[in-house]
Design a protein around this motif. Structure first.
Motif, PDB file in Angstrom:
ATOM      1  N   VAL A   1       0.838  -1.191   0.000  1.00 55.50           N
ATOM      2  CA  VAL A   1       0.000   0.000   0.000  1.00 55.50           C
ATOM      3  C   VAL A   1       0.878   1.247   0.000  1.00 55.50           C
ATOM      4  CG1 VAL A   1      -1.781   1.280   1.236  1.00 55.50           C
ATOM      5  CG2 VAL A   1      -1.824  -1.212   1.226  1.00 55.50           C
TER       6      VAL A   1
ATOM      7  N   LEU B   1      -7.971  -2.144   8.051  1.00 58.86           N
ATOM      8  CA  LEU B   1      -8.041  -3.277   7.116  1.00 58.86           C
ATOM      9  C   LEU B   1      -8.367  -4.573   7.853  1.00 58.86           C
ATOM     10  CD1 LEU B   1      -5.037  -2.575   4.713  1.00 58.86           C
ATOM     11  CD2 LEU B   1      -7.465  -2.394   4.184  1.00 58.86           C
ATOM     12  N   ARG B   2      -7.760  -4.779   9.020  1.00 52.58           N
ATOM     13  CA  ARG B   2      -8.034  -5.983   9.802  1.00 52.58           C
ATOM     14  C   ARG B   2      -9.489  -6.035  10.269  1.00 52.58           C
ATOM     15  NH1 ARG B   2      -3.492  -4.633  12.569  1.00 52.58           N
ATOM     16  NH2 ARG B   2      -1.705  -5.635  11.649  1.00 52.58           N
TER      17      ARG B   2
ATOM     18  N   HIS C   1     -10.829 -10.670   3.795  1.00 57.27           N
ATOM     19  CA  HIS C   1     -10.300 -10.630   2.437  1.00 57.27           C
ATOM     20  C   HIS C   1      -8.786 -10.853   2.399  1.00 57.27           C
ATOM     21  CE1 HIS C   1     -14.082  -9.250   0.769  1.00 57.27           C
ATOM     22  NE2 HIS C   1     -14.148  -8.346   1.725  1.00 57.27           N
ATOM     23  N   PHE C   2      -8.125 -10.792   3.556  1.00 54.85           N
ATOM     24  CA  PHE C   2      -6.663 -10.882   3.608  1.00 54.85           C
ATOM     25  C   PHE C   2      -6.229 -12.002   4.540  1.00 54.85           C
ATOM     26  CE2 PHE C   2      -7.678  -6.368   2.940  1.00 54.85           C
ATOM     27  CZ  PHE C   2      -7.041  -6.152   1.743  1.00 54.85           C
TER      28      PHE C   2
ATOM     29  N   ILE D   1      -1.929  -9.198   7.319  1.00 57.43           N
ATOM     30  CA  ILE D   1      -1.838  -7.741   7.190  1.00 57.43           C
ATOM     31  C   ILE D   1      -0.752  -7.281   8.150  1.00 57.43           C
ATOM     32  CG2 ILE D   1      -3.004  -5.534   7.525  1.00 57.43           C
ATOM     33  CD1 ILE D   1      -5.657  -7.030   6.961  1.00 57.43           C
TER      34      ILE D   1
ATOM     35  N   THR E   1       1.800  -3.724   9.103  1.00 52.20           N
ATOM     36  CA  THR E   1       2.397  -2.414   8.897  1.00 52.20           C
ATOM     37  C   THR E   1       3.903  -2.586   9.057  1.00 52.20           C
ATOM     38  OG1 THR E   1       0.480  -1.274   9.796  1.00 52.20           O
ATOM     39  CG2 THR E   1       2.559  -0.074   9.832  1.00 52.20           C
TER      40      THR E   1
ATOM     41  N   LEU F   1      -4.090   2.495   9.162  1.00 52.82           N
ATOM     42  CA  LEU F   1      -4.579   1.727   8.019  1.00 52.82           C
ATOM     43  C   LEU F   1      -4.660   0.228   8.308  1.00 52.82           C
ATOM     44  CD1 LEU F   1      -5.501   1.628   5.082  1.00 52.82           C
ATOM     45  CD2 LEU F   1      -3.109   1.438   4.422  1.00 52.82           C
ATOM     46  N   ALA F   2      -3.624  -0.358   8.874  1.00 54.50           N
ATOM     47  CA  ALA F   2      -3.622  -1.805   9.131  1.00 54.50           C
ATOM     48  C   ALA F   2      -4.758  -2.221  10.064  1.00 54.50           C
ATOM     49  CB  ALA F   2      -2.276  -2.257   9.663  1.00 54.50           C
TER      50      ALA F   2
ATOM     51  N   GLU G   1     -12.248  -4.179   9.220  1.00 52.15           N
ATOM     52  CA  GLU G   1     -13.332  -4.051   8.248  1.00 52.15           C
ATOM     53  C   GLU G   1     -13.207  -4.982   7.044  1.00 52.15           C
ATOM     54  OE1 GLU G   1     -14.366  -0.025   7.311  1.00 52.15           O
ATOM     55  OE2 GLU G   1     -13.927   0.650   9.351  1.00 52.15           O
ATOM     56  N   TYR G   2     -11.984  -5.412   6.728  1.00 52.47           N
ATOM     57  CA  TYR G   2     -11.778  -6.239   5.533  1.00 52.47           C
ATOM     58  C   TYR G   2     -10.938  -7.476   5.825  1.00 52.47           C
ATOM     59  CZ  TYR G   2     -13.191  -1.830   3.450  1.00 52.47           C
ATOM     60  OH  TYR G   2     -13.858  -0.686   3.132  1.00 52.47           O
ATOM     61  N   GLY G   3     -10.829  -7.833   7.097  1.00 51.47           N
ATOM     62  CA  GLY G   3      -9.968  -8.941   7.505  1.00 51.47           C
ATOM     63  C   GLY G   3     -10.252 -10.256   6.809  1.00 51.47           C
TER      64      GLY G   3
END
Length: 192
Positions: free
Chosen positions: A47, A72-73, A79-80, A83, A85, A68-69, A75-77
């Motif tokens: 990113v 992402l964890r 999908h990954f 994650i 930083t 950001l990390a 709200e979108y964890g």
């Protein structure tokens, strides 16, 4: 004599052309294989942020907000898989028993070694959750500790951060974004 000169000129031109072709081919191969030595290179995302400044000046940086990390964890964890930083790679001084040398390193969250799929020689790549642990490259291990086993040995980074070696990994590929990373320290040690 006329044919010898003509032959020499053609031979030189052919040699120059083939050398240029070979160098261009090596460069293209290097560019096409950049970062591909990582196991899941096609699933790794890096990113970056773009800032729009005055006078239509646009700058793109490798840094991103620390928040950001976690976002992402949270709200979108789903999908990954991992994650993490990490800080920018920079040169730090390493102080071991009064001997000092400089090495490039990063500080990162615990999932970072899994993202790069570090090839461990000794120790455990999952140790960055401990604020005093550090992972070092084979090259740095040899530079600092020689032939001694580095696991469990302590040193200081920038005369401020005390760390203990928890793992030694194979040097990262030359043809990658992380080629000079000689150590990976725990993110919490940098931001405490």
């Amino acid at each position: 004599i006329k044919n010898i000169c003509f032959f020499a000129l053609n031979a030189w031109g052919l040699t120059f052309g083939l050398t240029a072709l070979l160098l261009i081919g090596l460069w293209v191969q290097s560019e096409l294989n950049f970062n591909k030595e990582f196991t899941n290179y096609n699933n790794i995302a890096y990113v970056m942020q773009t800032q729009y400044r005055a006078n239509d000046d646009i700058r793109t940086y490798t840094g991103q907000p620390m928040q950001l990390a976690p976002v992402l964890r949270n709200e979108y964890g789903n999908h990954f898989k991992h994650i993490a930083t990490s800080s920018r790679e920079r040169k730090y001084n390493i102080n071991y028993n009064g001997d000092m040398l400089y090495a490039y390193g990063r500080f990162a969250e615990p999932d970072f070694p899994a993202i790069l799929d570090l090839k461990m020689i000794r120790g455990n790549r999952n140790s960055l959750s401990d604020i005093s642990s550090i992972l070092i490259s084979k090259r740095l291990s040899k530079s600092v500790f020689g032939t001694e086993n580095a696991i469990g040995k302590s040193f200081k980074i920038s005369n401020a951060i005390d760390v203990k070696v928890a793992g030694v990994y194979e040097d990262l590929p030359k043809n990658s974004s992380f080629t000079d990373v000689a150590f990976i320290g725990p993110w919490k040690a940098l931001v405490k």
